[in-house]
Scaffold this motif. Structure first.
Motif, PDB file in Angstrom:
ATOM      1  N   ALA A   1       0.810  -1.105   0.184  1.00 41.60           N
ATOM      2  CA  ALA A   1       0.002  -0.164   0.071  1.00 41.60           C
ATOM      3  C   ALA A   1       0.887   1.356  -0.033  1.00 41.60           C
ATOM      4  O   ALA A   1       0.706   2.203  -0.835  1.00 41.60           O
ATOM      5  N   ASN A   2       1.966   1.174   0.806  1.00 41.48           N
ATOM      6  CA  ASN A   2       2.929   2.498   0.995  1.00 41.48           C
ATOM      7  C   ASN A   2       3.621   2.535  -0.514  1.00 41.48           C
ATOM      8  O   ASN A   2       3.807   3.686  -1.074  1.00 41.48           O
ATOM      9  N   THR A   3       4.008   1.391  -1.221  1.00 41.99           N
ATOM     10  CA  THR A   3       4.594   1.427  -2.462  1.00 41.99           C
ATOM     11  C   THR A   3       3.594   1.980  -3.410  1.00 41.99           C
ATOM     12  O   THR A   3       4.284   2.814  -4.180  1.00 41.99           O
ATOM     13  N   ALA A   4       2.493   1.793  -3.556  1.00 45.16           N
ATOM     14  CA  ALA A   4       1.510   2.013  -4.342  1.00 45.16           C
ATOM     15  C   ALA A   4       1.202   3.402  -4.428  1.00 45.16           C
ATOM     16  O   ALA A   4       1.233   4.338  -5.132  1.00 45.16           O
ATOM     17  N   ALA A   5       1.163   3.866  -2.912  1.00 46.66           N
ATOM     18  CA  ALA A   5       0.742   5.328  -2.698  1.00 46.66           C
ATOM     19  C   ALA A   5       2.122   6.267  -3.238  1.00 46.66           C
ATOM     20  O   ALA A   5       1.763   7.341  -3.792  1.00 46.66           O
ATOM     21  N   GLY A   6       3.173   5.742  -3.209  1.00 45.34           N
ATOM     22  CA  GLY A   6       4.336   6.233  -3.426  1.00 45.34           C
ATOM     23  C   GLY A   6       4.521   6.445  -5.056  1.00 45.34           C
ATOM     24  O   GLY A   6       4.843   7.460  -5.661  1.00 45.34           O
ATOM     25  N   GLU A   7       4.189   5.258  -5.758  1.00 42.30           N
ATOM     26  CA  GLU A   7       4.261   5.526  -7.246  1.00 42.30           C
ATOM     27  C   GLU A   7       3.144   6.330  -7.797  1.00 42.30           C
ATOM     28  O   GLU A   7       3.493   6.849  -8.645  1.00 42.30           O
ATOM     29  N   SER A   8       1.816   6.375  -7.048  1.00 45.22           N
ATOM     30  CA  SER A   8       0.926   7.275  -7.639  1.00 45.22           C
ATOM     31  C   SER A   8       1.500   8.647  -7.377  1.00 45.22           C
ATOM     32  O   SER A   8       1.282   9.518  -8.163  1.00 45.22           O
ATOM     33  N   GLY A   9       1.999   9.052  -6.406  1.00 49.19           N
ATOM     34  CA  GLY A   9       2.423  10.420  -6.307  1.00 49.19           C
ATOM     35  C   GLY A   9       3.754  10.704  -7.167  1.00 49.19           C
ATOM     36  O   GLY A   9       3.949  11.737  -7.838  1.00 49.19           O
ATOM     37  N   ASP A  10       4.607   9.721  -7.653  1.00 48.42           N
ATOM     38  CA  ASP A  10       5.671   9.818  -8.675  1.00 48.42           C
ATOM     39  C   ASP A  10       5.360  10.080  -9.868  1.00 48.42           C
ATOM     40  O   ASP A  10       5.598  10.810 -10.765  1.00 48.42           O
ATOM     41  N   GLU A  11       4.002   9.249 -10.344  1.00 45.29           N
ATOM     42  CA  GLU A  11       3.249   9.631 -11.263  1.00 45.29           C
ATOM     43  C   GLU A  11       2.685  11.022 -11.806  1.00 45.29           C
ATOM     44  O   GLU A  11       2.867  11.540 -12.708  1.00 45.29           O
TER      45      GLU A  11
END
Length: 130
Positions: free
Chosen positions: A48-58
Motif C-alpha cells: 500500500a505504501n509503495t502504491a501510494a508512493g508510485e501514484s505520487g511519482d506519476e
C-alpha cells in the motif's frame, strides 16, 4: 512462556506423554500461523505504501516536460527483468522452512520417544490438516 511449560512437562513425564507431544507440536504450528499472518499484514502495508508512493511519482512525472519519462520507464523495466521475483520467492520459502524448523524437531523427538505407535504419528498429520 508456553514453550517452556511444554518442555518442562515433557521432562517431568519422561517424554512418554502422547498428548503433551501432540499439543506441543500444535503450539508450534499455531505460532508459525501467527507469524505468517503478521508477515502478510506487513507485506500488505508495504504494498500500500509503495502504491501510494508510485501514484505520487506519476503525478510529478506527468508535470515534467524534460523527457525524463523515458528514463524512468527504462529503470522500471530493468528492475522487472532482473529476476528479483525469483529471489523473493526463494527467500520466502527459506523463511517458511526456518519457521517450521521447531515443529520438525518436535516431531522427530516425539517419534524417538514413542517409536512404535502409528496412531500417535497420525495424530501429527491431523494437527497439520487443521
Amino acid at each position: 512462556n508456553a514453550r517452556v511449560l511444554m518442555q518442562r512437562g515433557l521432562r517431568i513425564n519422561g517424554s512418554t506423554s502422547k498428548e503433551l507431544w501432540i499439543q506441543y507440536f500444535a503450539l508450534e504450528l499455531h505460532y508459525v500461523q501467527k507469524l505468517r499472518g503478521r508477515k502478510e499484514i506487513l507485506e500488505l502495508g508495504l504494498k500500500a505504501n509503495t502504491a501510494a508512493g508510485e501514484s505520487g511519482d506519476e503525478e510529478t512525472d506527468s508535470d515534467s516536460t524534460d523527457g525524463n519519462d523515458e528514463e524512468s520507464e527504462s529503470r522500471k523495466n530493468e528492475g522487472e527483468n532482473t529476476g528479483m521475483g525469483n529471489d523473493g520467492r526463494k527467500r520466502r520459502a527459506k523463511i517458511t522452512n526456518t519457521m517450521l524448523l521447531p515443529s520438525n524437531v518436535i516431531y522427530k523427538n516425539a517419534i524417538k520417544a514413542i517409536p512404535s505407535n502409528v496412531s500417535f504419528r497420525l495424530g501429527f498429520i491431523e494437527i497439520c490438516r487443521l
